[in-house]
Scaffold this motif. Structure first.
Motif, PDB file in Angstrom:
ATOM      1  N   ASN A 121       0.666  -0.330  14.540  1.00 63.84           N
ATOM      2  CA  ASN A 121       0.015   0.069  13.544  1.00 63.84           C
ATOM      3  C   ASN A 121      -0.437  -0.772  12.459  1.00 63.84           C
ATOM      4  OD1 ASN A 121      -0.111   3.139  14.069  1.00 63.84           O
ATOM      5  ND2 ASN A 121       1.624   3.543  12.893  1.00 63.84           N
TER       6      ASN A 121
ATOM      7  N   VAL B 170      -2.355  -1.396   8.702  1.00 59.65           N
ATOM      8  CA  VAL B 170      -3.227  -0.842   7.678  1.00 59.65           C
ATOM      9  C   VAL B 170      -4.260  -2.050   7.133  1.00 59.65           C
ATOM     10  CG1 VAL B 170      -3.176  -0.233   5.271  1.00 59.65           C
ATOM     11  CG2 VAL B 170      -1.554   0.807   6.827  1.00 59.65           C
TER      12      VAL B 170
ATOM     13  N   GLU C 190      -6.467   2.643   4.405  1.00 57.28           N
ATOM     14  CA  GLU C 190      -5.663   2.898   3.492  1.00 57.28           C
ATOM     15  C   GLU C 190      -5.848   4.123   2.791  1.00 57.28           C
ATOM     16  OE1 GLU C 190      -5.004   0.080   0.562  1.00 57.28           O
ATOM     17  OE2 GLU C 190      -3.441   1.050  -0.504  1.00 57.28           O
ATOM     18  N   MET C 191      -4.662   4.892   2.445  1.00 52.94           N
ATOM     19  CA  MET C 191      -4.757   6.297   1.864  1.00 52.94           C
ATOM     20  C   MET C 191      -4.365   6.234   0.375  1.00 52.94           C
ATOM     21  SD  MET C 191      -3.504   8.882   5.076  1.00 52.94           S
ATOM     22  CE  MET C 191      -2.566   7.740   5.781  1.00 52.94           C
TER      23      MET C 191
ATOM     24  N   SER D 239       4.772  -0.993  12.817  1.00 49.84           N
ATOM     25  CA  SER D 239       3.796  -1.294  11.738  1.00 49.84           C
ATOM     26  C   SER D 239       3.716  -2.986  11.967  1.00 49.84           C
ATOM     27  CB  SER D 239       4.112  -0.882  10.351  1.00 49.84           C
ATOM     28  OG  SER D 239       4.246   0.469  10.563  1.00 49.84           O
TER      29      SER D 239
ATOM     30  N   THR E 123       8.356   6.041  14.082  1.00 50.17           N
ATOM     31  CA  THR E 123       7.563   5.211  13.547  1.00 50.17           C
ATOM     32  C   THR E 123       8.349   4.299  12.787  1.00 50.17           C
ATOM     33  OG1 THR E 123       5.715   6.701  13.208  1.00 50.17           O
ATOM     34  CG2 THR E 123       5.432   4.704  11.874  1.00 50.17           C
ATOM     35  N   THR E 124       8.395   2.867  13.108  1.00 51.32           N
ATOM     36  CA  THR E 124       9.262   2.117  12.421  1.00 51.32           C
ATOM     37  C   THR E 124       8.587   0.839  12.009  1.00 51.32           C
ATOM     38  OG1 THR E 124      11.303   0.426  12.710  1.00 51.32           O
ATOM     39  CG2 THR E 124       9.787   1.213  14.760  1.00 51.32           C
ATOM     40  N   ASN E 125       9.274  -0.045  11.097  1.00 52.65           N
ATOM     41  CA  ASN E 125       8.471  -1.407  10.669  1.00 52.65           C
ATOM     42  C   ASN E 125       9.203  -2.451  11.715  1.00 52.65           C
ATOM     43  OD1 ASN E 125      11.135  -2.106   9.618  1.00 52.65           O
ATOM     44  ND2 ASN E 125      10.598  -1.700   7.799  1.00 52.65           N
TER      45      ASN E 125
ATOM     46  N   THR F 270      10.260   9.567  11.145  1.00 55.02           N
ATOM     47  CA  THR F 270       9.836   8.700  10.231  1.00 55.02           C
ATOM     48  C   THR F 270      10.502   8.371   8.844  1.00 55.02           C
ATOM     49  OG1 THR F 270       7.645   7.723   9.422  1.00 55.02           O
ATOM     50  CG2 THR F 270       7.879   9.962   9.598  1.00 55.02           C
ATOM     51  N   GLY F 271       9.744   7.706   7.944  1.00 55.26           N
ATOM     52  CA  GLY F 271      10.587   7.648   6.738  1.00 55.26           C
ATOM     53  C   GLY F 271       9.534   6.837   5.551  1.00 55.26           C
ATOM     54  N   GLY F 272      10.076   6.272   4.697  1.00 56.83           N
ATOM     55  CA  GLY F 272      11.015   5.538   4.562  1.00 56.83           C
ATOM     56  C   GLY F 272      11.004   4.556   6.032  1.00 56.83           C
ATOM     57  N   GLU F 273      12.023   3.952   6.149  1.00 58.52           N
ATOM     58  CA  GLU F 273      12.461   3.215   7.532  1.00 58.52           C
ATOM     59  C   GLU F 273      13.566   4.066   8.170  1.00 58.52           C
ATOM     60  OE1 GLU F 273      11.070   1.054   9.578  1.00 58.52           O
ATOM     61  OE2 GLU F 273      13.017   1.459  10.824  1.00 58.52           O
TER      62      GLU F 273
ATOM     63  N   TYR G 263       0.636  -1.272  -0.002  1.00 57.17           N
ATOM     64  CA  TYR G 263      -0.055  -0.108   0.092  1.00 57.17           C
ATOM     65  C   TYR G 263       0.831   1.216   0.077  1.00 57.17           C
ATOM     66  CZ  TYR G 263       1.191  -0.864   4.821  1.00 57.17           C
ATOM     67  OH  TYR G 263       1.855  -1.533   6.015  1.00 57.17           O
ATOM     68  N   CYS G 264       2.216   1.167   0.327  1.00 55.71           N
ATOM     69  CA  CYS G 264       3.074   2.294   0.438  1.00 55.71           C
ATOM     70  C   CYS G 264       3.879   2.610  -0.617  1.00 55.71           C
ATOM     71  CB  CYS G 264       3.786   2.056   1.641  1.00 55.71           C
ATOM     72  SG  CYS G 264       4.771   3.331   2.389  1.00 55.71           S
TER      73      CYS G 264
ATOM     74  N   MET H 290       3.952   7.121   0.211  1.00 56.45           N
ATOM     75  CA  MET H 290       3.939   7.609   1.679  1.00 56.45           C
ATOM     76  C   MET H 290       5.620   7.528   2.273  1.00 56.45           C
ATOM     77  SD  MET H 290       1.937   8.239   4.245  1.00 56.45           S
ATOM     78  CE  MET H 290       1.230   7.653   5.850  1.00 56.45           C
TER      79      MET H 290
HETATM   80  N1  SAM Z   1       9.051   2.532   7.715  1.00 58.97           N
HETATM   81  C1  SAM Z   1       8.010   2.920   9.014  1.00 58.97           C
HETATM   82  C2  SAM Z   1       6.824   1.941   8.957  1.00 58.97           C
HETATM   83  O1  SAM Z   1       6.837   0.863   8.399  1.00 58.97           O
HETATM   84  O2  SAM Z   1       6.076   2.151  10.165  1.00 58.97           O
HETATM   85  C3  SAM Z   1       7.756   4.141   8.878  1.00 58.97           C
HETATM   86  C4  SAM Z   1       7.226   4.865   7.489  1.00 58.97           C
HETATM   87  S1  SAM Z   1       5.720   4.406   7.093  1.00 58.97           S
HETATM   88  C5  SAM Z   1       5.336   5.258   5.643  1.00 58.97           C
HETATM   89  C6  SAM Z   1       4.582   5.167   8.478  1.00 58.97           C
HETATM   90  C7  SAM Z   1       3.172   4.130   8.436  1.00 58.97           C
HETATM   91  O3  SAM Z   1       2.625   4.753   7.107  1.00 58.97           O
HETATM   92  C8  SAM Z   1       2.961   2.772   8.407  1.00 58.97           C
HETATM   93  O4  SAM Z   1       2.480   2.460   9.743  1.00 58.97           O
HETATM   94  C9  SAM Z   1       2.400   2.412   7.389  1.00 58.97           C
HETATM   95  O5  SAM Z   1       1.823   1.252   7.329  1.00 58.97           O
HETATM   96  C10 SAM Z   1       1.523   3.629   6.922  1.00 58.97           C
HETATM   97  N2  SAM Z   1       1.087   3.721   5.588  1.00 58.97           N
HETATM   98  C11 SAM Z   1       2.093   3.821   4.443  1.00 58.97           C
HETATM   99  N3  SAM Z   1       1.283   3.723   3.212  1.00 58.97           N
HETATM  100  C12 SAM Z   1      -0.102   4.051   3.696  1.00 58.97           C
HETATM  101  C13 SAM Z   1      -1.230   4.230   3.085  1.00 58.97           C
HETATM  102  N4  SAM Z   1      -1.174   4.354   1.463  1.00 58.97           N
HETATM  103  N5  SAM Z   1      -2.248   4.459   3.619  1.00 58.97           N
HETATM  104  C14 SAM Z   1      -2.324   4.326   4.978  1.00 58.97           C
HETATM  105  N6  SAM Z   1      -1.067   4.112   5.795  1.00 58.97           N
HETATM  106  C15 SAM Z   1       0.089   4.010   5.157  1.00 58.97           C
END
Ligand code: SAM
Length: 330
Positions: free
Chosen positions: A160, A162, A191-192, A121, A97-99, A69-72, A31-32, A325
């Motif tokens: 978190n 999605v 999801e955005m 996440s 925020t991290t994976n 946040t990021g990316g990671e 989704y990202c 994202m």
């Molecule tokens: N890499 C880190 C992570 O995985 O959490 C930080 C960056 S990630 C972009 C931050 C958050 O954005 C995550 O919880 C991810 O699930 C969420 N995310 C990314 N794309 C998204 C989307 N299209 N819609 C909703 N949430 C999204």
């Protein structure tokens, strides 16, 4: 804490900044990101020192809360140095925020470096589903990372998720049980439509927060709370657990009227709204004024006039924002 100088045209005070420290990631969540991503060349990316200057300037203008946040964020080399530096700014809340893929080694050093909170996440508890959603992720590494974060003494860890129909929506009850067992809070995110993905149809996959809440409601009483982060999240509690269950609903509930946040991409683009393209190029100001932050602070104050009243995400899955994202900083 300095008096807050960041108020926009609609009377909203901005006291929360999300700083993206890299566009790179070791995962490729469906989704990202697209599967084949091109990342930014190094010279376009802010140095850690430049990111710290941005953070310091926001704090001098009254910002109380920063999220990296990021990316990671944990794939950025020397990230601990930045955490250590920002950790000295006296923030009320300093989060990341991290994976979770590197937390087994990094949780304790991050805590010692001054980070207050972690959002991790976690979209599935099934190793194969987890791999198919993240494309590259290893669930057991992330679970180890969550345990390490709990052991390192982070307060208020949050997971978190999605939620996507036909993908991980059946795991909602299991994810809630996991969070209850670990005593960590959990938020479910709609999801955005950020970035153009071809892997699935976002319109069809959309699982609204109301639907998720109905599923959880079959197993647990959810008691609304007044906790408010100024964002699109609403929080609930359960009578028999200390954790919070959050719903982040950019589609179905619009909380723009209380929006208190802005984002800075790793290229130094100050984004005034997640769902709009309004932005200011802070990198140009940073690099034109290497020894003084005065112009940077003025640019941040002036940017408040650009903050839009609200975003308009449609729920049919159409892309309205072309940046992914990982560029935006989630
Ligand atoms: N890499 C880190 C992570 O995985 O959490 C930080 C960056 S990630 C972009 C931050 C958050 O954005 C995550 O919880 C991810 O699930 C969420 N995310 C990314 N794309 C998204 C989307 N299209 N819609 C909703 N949430 C999204």
């Amino acid at each position: 804490m300095p008096v807050n100088k960041l108020t926009d045209r609609f009377g909203r005070t901005v006291n929360y900044v999300r700083l993206s420290v890299t566009d790179r990631c070791d995962f490729r969540c469906v989704y990202c990101m697209a599967e084949d991503m091109t990342f930014l060349p190094r010279q376009q990316v802010l140095t850690l020192e430049e990111i710290a200057r941005v953070a310091r300037s926001f704090v001098s203008l009254g910002t109380e809360k920063i999220r990296l946040t990021g990316g990671e964020p944990l794939v950025r080399k020397d990230i601990l140095e930045l955490v250590r530096e920002v950790g000295t700014y006296g923030l009320r809340d300093f989060a990341m925020t991290t994976n979770g893929s590197q937390l087994s080694a990094m949780a304790e050093p991050l805590r010692k470096a001054g980070l207050h909170r972690l959002n991790i996440s976690l979209d599935s508890l099934d190793p194969e589903k987890f791999r198919s959603i993240t494309r590259t992720g290893n669930l057991s590494k992330v679970l180890e990372g969550i345990d390490a974060a709990c052991e390192a003494g982070f307060r208020d860890i949050k997971l978190n998720v999605v939620v996507m129909k036909g993908r991980n929506d059946e795991e909602i009850p299991d994810l809630v049980e996991f969070a209850r067992r670990k005593q960590v809070s959990i938020s479910f995110i709609e999801e955005m439509p950020l970035g153009n993905i071809s892997e699935h149809d976002r319109g069809l996959a959309l699982c609204t927060s109301d639907e998720v809440r109905d599923v959880i409601g079959r197993f647990h009483e959810l008691i609304p709370t007044t906790d408010n982060s100024g964002g699109p999240a609403r929080y609930y509690r359960m009578p028999d657990s200390p954790i919070r269950v959050g719903f982040i609903s950019p589609h179905s509930h619009n909380f723009c009227s209380t929006c208190n946040r802005v984002r800075v991409t790793v290229e130094g683009r100050l984004l005034l709204c997640l769902g709009n393209e309004h932005s200011v190029d802070l990198r140009r100001v940073l690099r034109a004024n290497p020894t003084s932050d005065e112009k940077l602070q003025l640019a941040i104050i002036d940017s408040m006039d650009l903050k839009p009243e609200r975003h308009h995400f449609s729920s049919n899955g159409d892309v309205q924002i072309i940046r992914f994202m990982n560029m935006t900083g989630g």
